[in-house]
Design an enzyme around this catalytic site. Structure first.
Site, PDB file in Angstrom:
ATOM      1  CB  SER A 297      -8.655 -32.478  11.874  1.00  0.00           C
ATOM      2  OG  SER A 297      -9.766 -31.730  11.837  1.00  0.00           O
ATOM      3  CG  ASP A 308     -15.266 -45.133  19.327  1.00  0.00           C
ATOM      4  OD1 ASP A 308     -14.395 -45.415  19.701  1.00  0.00           O
ATOM      5  OD2 ASP A 308     -15.760 -44.221  19.701  1.00  0.00           O
ATOM      6  CE  LYS A 322      -8.172 -28.132  14.023  1.00  0.00           C
ATOM      7  NZ  LYS A 322      -9.676 -28.430  13.885  1.00  0.00           N
TER       8      LYS A 322
END
Length: 457
Positions: A297, A308, A322
């Site tokens: 999470s 990224d 999750k």
């Protein structure tokens, strides 16, 4: 009324949440409800009445109604649930980062209690309880068939009191008996230390102090190590998640620009994006992020954002997966509804749900002798988990059948070198190599190599 957004993988003995205002839903007109819905509601009431009148033992109405509510929510996904007064009180104590207990994150699988992860510096961690272990008995009493809330209540208790756990570990021939002493579990979200020229920041959870504590850790490491600081290792292993705003704050500390995460609801236009506000506190130093199957999470938000944006290399094992957000909707002064209301996505548009974060370098934990036998518990293993329509692409890698020479060491050879945590040792050595290279490139300017703070890959 206020609502709370949750980023947690299971019922936690150490968990956290964040506040977010949510507009109340518009009432649905009776005329818009299908006639079949009312027939189903009539059936529900018929069942309620028959059970109340003819069940072998007398059952009070509150128990039946709460059971119906819990059954409805359990049919949706593993993270939606009804919070009674007891659950709300537990949530509040967990949010503040302190409670009496053992320090475990647990879930339930086929009636058994399964460990997701132990919390750092707690009785459970010191006893050697590991992710994937099953807790079958408490003080000799079988847990199978009990609710997860009941098991959690029994493990919590007055500090100083003892409790005996029976642990079944896949791959082990016999169950293990452990007697643990409950204590006040103070969830210290961030710890840091200098490892030579590398700053190590261990983030164990995302509660209200995590963002500020991470910024303080960066400043302290810069002061203690000085100009020779080569870079940072952010250890997010076995971090079950927590506050969304703290995950954003931690990511922002290492980024100068760009999106950190987006949150998308049911409607196509229901998208909320969160961006870095600038000022990379590390001044572009190399960053390595450590993750494993217990990183969930909020941890995955940080790892995905830095990966990224090309701000960090991610090492370790694929994370939990999750990628959903739960909102706590108050029902009364002391009850609430924890409901999955959105999914979150990394800056490149990847959904973390089921897929998790795939590390840039897959590094096994060679110093864990049980790593091959121990099952990896991830979101995709939970019953009724949300389905990700876009599965992660399978990587086509040419395999010559020979072991990777980087990971050919044995536990014995590592112990001789004094290495007790291979993944961390690998990350520290990597940053130690990257730091001088990047410093030289930045000093040389555009003609000399990469500039602007991106981590060399």
């Amino acid at each position: 009324m206020r609502a709370l957004s949750l980023l947690i993988p299971a019922l936690l003995l150490s968990s956290s949440l964040t506040a977010q205002a949510v507009a109340p839903a518009a009432p649905v007109a009776d005329a818009a409800r299908p006639a079949d819905t009312y027939k189903q509601l009539d059936t529900l009431m018929d069942v309620f009445l028959k059970v109340r009148e003819t069940y072998v033992d007398k059952v009070d109405d509150k128990t039946l109604i709460e059971g119906a509510i819990n059954g409805m929510l359990a049919s949706l996904d593993p993270h939606s649930s009804y919070l009674d007064a007891r659950d709300n009180a537990n949530m509040k104590s967990q949010t503040e980062g302190e409670y009496g207990g053992l320090g475990l994150t647990v879930t339930q699988e086929d009636g058994a209690v399964k460990v997701v992860s132990p919390t750092d510096e707690t009785p459970a961690a010191r006893a050697g309880i590991k992710a994937g272990d099953f807790i079958t008995h408490l003080d000799g009493n079988l847990l199978f068939g009990s609710t997860l809330n009941d098991a959690v209540d029994r493990m919590r208790g007055t500090p100083g009191t003892k409790i005996r756990l029976t642990i079944v570990r896949p791959g082990s021939a016999k169950p293990m008996e452990m007697t643990l002493t409950r204590e006040i579990v103070k969830i210290r979200p961030v710890r840091f230390e200098a490892r030579g020229a590398v700053g190590l920041i261990r983030i164990a959870s995302f509660n209200r102090q995590t963002g500020p504590a991470t910024r303080d850790a960066i400043a302290s490491l810069q002061k203690s190590i000085g100009p020779s600081l080569a870079g940072y290792v952010i250890d997010l292993r076995s971090n079950p998640g927590g506050l969304l705003d703290q995950a954003i704050d931690v990511s922002d500390a290492f980024m100068t620009r760009g999106e950190i995460v987006s949150q998308r609801g049911r409607a196509k236009e229901d998208i909320q994006r969160y961006y870095a506000r600038g000022d990379d506190l590390t001044q572009g130093k190399p960053v390595v992020v450590l993750i494993d199957e217990g990183s969930a999470s909020a941890s995955e938000i940080v790892a995905g954002a830095l990966q990224d944006s090309k701000r960090a290399l991610v090492l370790g094992q694929r994370s939990f997966g999750k990628g959903s957000v739960q909102t706590l909707l108050p029902l009364s002064a002391d009850t609430g509804l924890r409901l999955t209301t959105a999914r979150y996505f990394t800056p490149s548009g990847r959904s973390v749900q089921e897929n998790g974060i795939e590390p840039d370098i897959n590094v096994p934990q060679l110093t864990d002798p049980d790593r091959k036998e121990r099952p990896r518990v991830r979101e995709a293993d939970l019953r009724n988990h949300l389905i990700n329509e876009k599965k992660a692409d399978d990587k086509l890698i040419e395999d010559d059948g020979k072991p990777d020479p980087r990971f050919a060491e044995t536990i014995e050879s590592l112990r001789k070198r004094g290495v007790t945590d291979f993944q961390l040792d690998y990350a520290l050595r990597l940053v130690g190599r990257l730091g001088p290279v990047q410093s030289a490139a930045l000093a040389a300017g555009p003609a000399g190599g990469a500039a602007g703070g991106a981590t060399p890959k």
